[in-house]
Design a protein around this motif. Structure first.
Motif, PDB file in Angstrom:
ATOM      1  N   THR A  15      -3.423   2.850   1.167  1.00  0.00           N
ATOM      2  CA  THR A  15      -4.279   3.767   0.418  1.00  0.00           C
ATOM      3  C   THR A  15      -4.890   3.111  -0.813  1.00  0.00           C
ATOM      4  OG1 THR A  15      -2.948   5.653   1.168  1.00  0.00           O
ATOM      5  CG2 THR A  15      -4.315   5.989  -0.772  1.00  0.00           C
ATOM      6  N   ALA A  16      -4.137   2.229  -1.459  1.00  0.00           N
ATOM      7  CA  ALA A  16      -4.597   1.629  -2.713  1.00  0.00           C
ATOM      8  C   ALA A  16      -5.845   0.787  -2.487  1.00  0.00           C
ATOM      9  CB  ALA A  16      -3.487   0.781  -3.324  1.00  0.00           C
ATOM     10  N   HIS A  17      -6.852   1.020  -3.308  1.00  0.00           N
ATOM     11  CA  HIS A  17      -8.081   0.234  -3.235  1.00  0.00           C
ATOM     12  C   HIS A  17      -8.075  -0.933  -4.210  1.00  0.00           C
ATOM     13  CE1 HIS A  17     -10.859   3.460  -1.198  1.00  0.00           C
ATOM     14  NE2 HIS A  17      -9.780   3.173  -0.503  1.00  0.00           N
ATOM     15  N   LYS A  18      -7.153  -0.903  -5.174  1.00  0.00           N
ATOM     16  CA  LYS A  18      -7.067  -1.959  -6.168  1.00  0.00           C
ATOM     17  C   LYS A  18      -5.602  -2.230  -6.490  1.00  0.00           C
ATOM     18  CE  LYS A  18     -11.532  -1.099  -8.399  1.00  0.00           C
ATOM     19  NZ  LYS A  18     -12.234  -0.839  -9.679  1.00  0.00           N
ATOM     20  N   CYS A  19      -5.361  -3.425  -7.028  1.00  0.00           N
ATOM     21  CA  CYS A  19      -4.044  -3.789  -7.569  1.00  0.00           C
ATOM     22  C   CYS A  19      -2.918  -3.710  -6.543  1.00  0.00           C
ATOM     23  CB  CYS A  19      -3.689  -2.918  -8.777  1.00  0.00           C
ATOM     24  SG  CYS A  19      -4.892  -3.001 -10.121  1.00  0.00           S
ATOM     25  N   LYS A  20      -3.189  -4.016  -5.279  1.00  0.00           N
ATOM     26  CA  LYS A  20      -2.133  -3.967  -4.260  1.00  0.00           C
ATOM     27  C   LYS A  20      -0.962  -4.898  -4.577  1.00  0.00           C
ATOM     28  CE  LYS A  20      -4.847  -2.326  -0.315  1.00  0.00           C
ATOM     29  NZ  LYS A  20      -5.224  -2.558   1.090  1.00  0.00           N
ATOM     30  N   PRO A  21      -1.206  -6.133  -5.074  1.00  0.00           N
ATOM     31  CA  PRO A  21      -0.051  -6.979  -5.424  1.00  0.00           C
ATOM     32  C   PRO A  21       0.846  -6.358  -6.488  1.00  0.00           C
ATOM     33  CG  PRO A  21      -2.041  -8.300  -5.275  1.00  0.00           C
ATOM     34  CD  PRO A  21      -2.472  -6.878  -5.204  1.00  0.00           C
ATOM     35  N   ALA A  22       0.252  -5.635  -7.436  1.00  0.00           N
ATOM     36  CA  ALA A  22       1.057  -4.989  -8.464  1.00  0.00           C
ATOM     37  C   ALA A  22       1.933  -3.890  -7.852  1.00  0.00           C
ATOM     38  CB  ALA A  22       0.149  -4.408  -9.550  1.00  0.00           C
ATOM     39  N   PHE A  23       1.378  -3.121  -6.916  1.00  0.00           N
ATOM     40  CA  PHE A  23       2.179  -2.106  -6.214  1.00  0.00           C
ATOM     41  C   PHE A  23       3.320  -2.763  -5.448  1.00  0.00           C
ATOM     42  CE2 PHE A  23      -1.463   0.550  -7.081  1.00  0.00           C
ATOM     43  CZ  PHE A  23      -0.930   1.827  -7.166  1.00  0.00           C
ATOM     44  N   LEU A  24       3.002  -3.847  -4.742  1.00  0.00           N
ATOM     45  CA  LEU A  24       4.029  -4.533  -3.964  1.00  0.00           C
ATOM     46  C   LEU A  24       5.118  -5.090  -4.865  1.00  0.00           C
ATOM     47  CD1 LEU A  24       4.707  -5.308  -1.054  1.00  0.00           C
ATOM     48  CD2 LEU A  24       3.488  -7.460  -1.410  1.00  0.00           C
ATOM     49  N   CYS A  25       4.729  -5.538  -6.066  1.00  0.00           N
ATOM     50  CA  CYS A  25       5.690  -6.056  -7.032  1.00  0.00           C
ATOM     51  C   CYS A  25       6.761  -5.022  -7.349  1.00  0.00           C
ATOM     52  CB  CYS A  25       4.942  -6.479  -8.307  1.00  0.00           C
ATOM     53  SG  CYS A  25       5.977  -6.714  -9.772  1.00  0.00           S
ATOM     54  N   ILE A  26       6.348  -3.805  -7.676  1.00  0.00           N
ATOM     55  CA  ILE A  26       7.307  -2.756  -8.043  1.00  0.00           C
ATOM     56  C   ILE A  26       8.071  -2.268  -6.814  1.00  0.00           C
ATOM     57  CG2 ILE A  26       7.534  -0.460  -9.045  1.00  0.00           C
ATOM     58  CD1 ILE A  26       6.864  -2.628 -11.039  1.00  0.00           C
ATOM     59  N   MET A  27       7.396  -2.193  -5.660  1.00  0.00           N
ATOM     60  CA  MET A  27       8.076  -1.747  -4.437  1.00  0.00           C
ATOM     61  C   MET A  27       9.197  -2.694  -4.026  1.00  0.00           C
ATOM     62  SD  MET A  27       4.753  -0.654  -2.196  1.00  0.00           S
ATOM     63  CE  MET A  27       3.714   0.731  -2.638  1.00  0.00           C
ATOM     64  N   LEU A  28       9.030  -3.986  -4.344  1.00  0.00           N
ATOM     65  CA  LEU A  28      10.018  -4.990  -3.952  1.00  0.00           C
ATOM     66  C   LEU A  28      11.035  -5.286  -5.048  1.00  0.00           C
ATOM     67  CD1 LEU A  28       7.825  -7.572  -2.002  1.00  0.00           C
ATOM     68  CD2 LEU A  28       9.364  -5.833  -1.087  1.00  0.00           C
ATOM     69  N   LEU A  53       0.019   7.246  -7.271  1.00  0.00           N
ATOM     70  CA  LEU A  53      -0.678   6.272  -8.103  1.00  0.00           C
ATOM     71  C   LEU A  53      -1.658   5.444  -7.275  1.00  0.00           C
ATOM     72  CD1 LEU A  53       2.233   5.113 -10.427  1.00  0.00           C
ATOM     73  CD2 LEU A  53       0.267   6.526 -11.036  1.00  0.00           C
ATOM     74  N   ALA A  54      -1.316   5.166  -6.020  1.00  0.00           N
ATOM     75  CA  ALA A  54      -2.243   4.434  -5.147  1.00  0.00           C
ATOM     76  C   ALA A  54      -3.504   5.255  -4.897  1.00  0.00           C
ATOM     77  CB  ALA A  54      -1.554   4.091  -3.825  1.00  0.00           C
ATOM     78  N   LEU A  55      -3.352   6.565  -4.710  1.00  0.00           N
ATOM     79  CA  LEU A  55      -4.518   7.428  -4.498  1.00  0.00           C
ATOM     80  C   LEU A  55      -5.439   7.424  -5.716  1.00  0.00           C
ATOM     81  CD1 LEU A  55      -2.738  10.420  -2.748  1.00  0.00           C
ATOM     82  CD2 LEU A  55      -4.426   8.921  -1.694  1.00  0.00           C
ATOM     83  N   LEU A  56      -4.870   7.247  -6.903  1.00  0.00           N
ATOM     84  CA  LEU A  56      -5.670   7.257  -8.117  1.00  0.00           C
ATOM     85  C   LEU A  56      -6.485   5.987  -8.298  1.00  0.00           C
ATOM     86  CD1 LEU A  56      -3.092   8.914 -10.521  1.00  0.00           C
ATOM     87  CD2 LEU A  56      -5.251   9.901  -9.771  1.00  0.00           C
ATOM     88  N   THR A  57      -6.235   4.960  -7.480  1.00  0.00           N
ATOM     89  CA  THR A  57      -7.052   3.748  -7.555  1.00  0.00           C
ATOM     90  C   THR A  57      -8.320   3.855  -6.704  1.00  0.00           C
ATOM     91  OG1 THR A  57      -5.948   2.641  -5.679  1.00  0.00           O
ATOM     92  CG2 THR A  57      -4.947   2.379  -7.867  1.00  0.00           C
ATOM     93  N   GLN A  58      -8.421   4.925  -5.900  1.00  0.00           N
ATOM     94  CA  GLN A  58      -9.612   5.080  -5.068  1.00  0.00           C
ATOM     95  C   GLN A  58     -10.801   5.538  -5.906  1.00  0.00           C
ATOM     96  OE1 GLN A  58      -8.938   7.478  -1.596  1.00  0.00           O
ATOM     97  NE2 GLN A  58      -7.270   6.207  -0.854  1.00  0.00           N
ATOM     98  N   ASP A  63     -11.507  15.628   0.538  1.00  0.00           N
ATOM     99  CA  ASP A  63     -10.501  16.651   0.840  1.00  0.00           C
ATOM    100  C   ASP A  63      -9.195  16.037   1.330  1.00  0.00           C
ATOM    101  OD1 ASP A  63     -12.321  18.558   0.119  1.00  0.00           O
ATOM    102  OD2 ASP A  63     -12.881  19.129   2.155  1.00  0.00           O
ATOM    103  N   LYS A  64      -9.289  14.998   2.145  1.00  0.00           N
ATOM    104  CA  LYS A  64      -8.091  14.349   2.669  1.00  0.00           C
ATOM    105  C   LYS A  64      -7.279  13.711   1.558  1.00  0.00           C
ATOM    106  CE  LYS A  64      -6.602  10.836   5.997  1.00  0.00           C
ATOM    107  NZ  LYS A  64      -7.060   9.821   6.998  1.00  0.00           N
ATOM    108  N   THR A  65      -7.958  13.030   0.642  1.00  0.00           N
ATOM    109  CA  THR A  65      -7.274  12.408  -0.488  1.00  0.00           C
ATOM    110  C   THR A  65      -6.575  13.460  -1.339  1.00  0.00           C
ATOM    111  OG1 THR A  65      -9.024  10.735  -0.535  1.00  0.00           O
ATOM    112  CG2 THR A  65      -7.569  10.854  -2.441  1.00  0.00           C
ATOM    113  N   ALA A  66      -7.293  14.535  -1.643  1.00  0.00           N
ATOM    114  CA  ALA A  66      -6.729  15.591  -2.484  1.00  0.00           C
ATOM    115  C   ALA A  66      -5.528  16.252  -1.817  1.00  0.00           C
ATOM    116  CB  ALA A  66      -7.801  16.636  -2.790  1.00  0.00           C
ATOM    117  N   LEU A  67      -5.593  16.493  -0.515  1.00  0.00           N
ATOM    118  CA  LEU A  67      -4.476  17.111   0.195  1.00  0.00           C
ATOM    119  C   LEU A  67      -3.255  16.204   0.186  1.00  0.00           C
ATOM    120  CD1 LEU A  67      -3.308  19.358   1.965  1.00  0.00           C
ATOM    121  CD2 LEU A  67      -4.281  18.194   3.963  1.00  0.00           C
TER     122      LEU A  67
END
Length: 318
Positions: A15-28, A53-58, A63-67
């Motif tokens: 879902t994340a459009h930006k900062c994917k390495p940063a997300f992966l950093c915290i996930m790992l 937080l990943a949705l907020l980078t879009q 409607d799909k995102t909001a749901l």
């Protein structure tokens, strides 16, 4: 729990459009994986945090995102109520020009909050009606814990409470030293606990493109949210779990601050990578990240093996 955590993290990365390495950093982070593989509800709760937080980078919300955001927010509130109502306001970070949802943002926020409160009250009723045969779980502070009296103390002594917040962070090294090792309390290795988050942050910085910054407006508001969320989590534990007027906050744990650390890493990685962009190309940076993490993982494995099967140095000479 581990399968659910992995699925939520996968959805967040997709879902994340930006900062994917940063997300992966915290996930790992070892603390994240430790909670993901546990019996705690925090496994799916952390997954919801990362997904929201990943949705907020879009750049555009439909409607799909909001749901998707609303469902994750409602679930998070049903799991850990009230403090997670703060997440209801984050869709206002999305610009009006990016909001392509059939409902206005104010209406959307009200509907999400209503769903969250409905699930919260439903869970509370379940606890009241169907768990009456179980004994009450006493607070660690016993009769000394009084939410009303503690709230009154905080309101009457705001400067004293600020000192309590800062003192608790100081006593726990800002909870940084507990992020970097599985089972931190069972097998503490100081070197790994202190350096693992820094190595993952450095790897995220190297792998994050310079163009992945979220922009000043969004980064600023997310930073304000992170600060409010951290203070809110600490205040909640002080009011509901700590004896009245105690000089420290009882019951705080590192996992409560993982979404805040994610926001810090997202901001730091993108800004630092932008500063290094003229001197360090994206290809060279990514090539440095792999051996950095590989050799660090090897060193960590050696230290863990030594601590588990050999013991500290003084036991060898003894």
């Amino acid at each position: 729990n581990l399968l659910a955590y992995a699925a939520m993290c996968y959805a967040a990365l997709r879902t994340a459009h930006k900062c994917k390495p940063a997300f992966l950093c915290i996930m790992l982070l070892p603390m994240s994986l430790y909670m993901g593989a546990s019996l705690s509800y925090d496994a799916t709760l952390l997954g919801c945090y990362y997904l929201m937080l990943a949705l907020l980078t879009q750049e555009k919300w439909n409607d799909k995102t909001a749901l998707c955001y609303a469902l994750a927010c409602v679930f998070a509130n049903g799991t850990k109520p009230y403090i997670n109502l703060l997440w209801v306001v984050l869709p206002f970070v999305v610009r009006r020009s990016e909001w392509k949802v059939r409902f206005r943002r104010a209406v959307y926020a009200v509907l999400t909050a209503a769903g969250a409160l409905a699930l919260t009250f439903g869970v509370e009723q379940y606890g009241t009606l169907l768990r009456h045969n179980y004994g009450a779980i006493a607070r660690q502070g016993g009769a000394a814990v009084n939410g009303g009296a503690q709230l009154l103390f905080v309101l009457k002594n705001p400067l004293r409470y600020i000192a309590v917040l800062l003192g608790t962070l100081y006593e726990n090294d800002d909870f940084i030293g507990q992020l970097g090792l599985f089972g931190w309390k069972d097998m503490p290795v100081a070197f790994i606990s202190l350096t693992a988050p820094l190595v993952l942050l450095l790897a995220a910085m190297l792998c994050t493109p310079a163009a992945d910054a979220l922009g000043r407006r969004r980064t600023g508001w997310l930073g304000v949210f992170g600060l409010v969320y951290a203070v809110g989590a600490m205040t909640a534990m002080y009011i509901t779990y700590t004896p009245v007027a105690m000089v420290r906050i009882v019951g705080l744990q590192t996992r409560y601050f993982l979404p805040v650390w994610l926001l810090v890493v997202v901001a730091a990685a993108a800004l630092a990578r932008r500063a290094l962009a003229p001197r360090l190309t994206a290809e060279k940076a990514a090539a440095l990240a792999v051996p950095l993490c590989g050799w660090y993982a090897f060193a960590g494995a050696v230290l863990l093996f030594q601590h588990y099967f050999v013991g500290p140095v003084y036991t060898i000479y003894k």
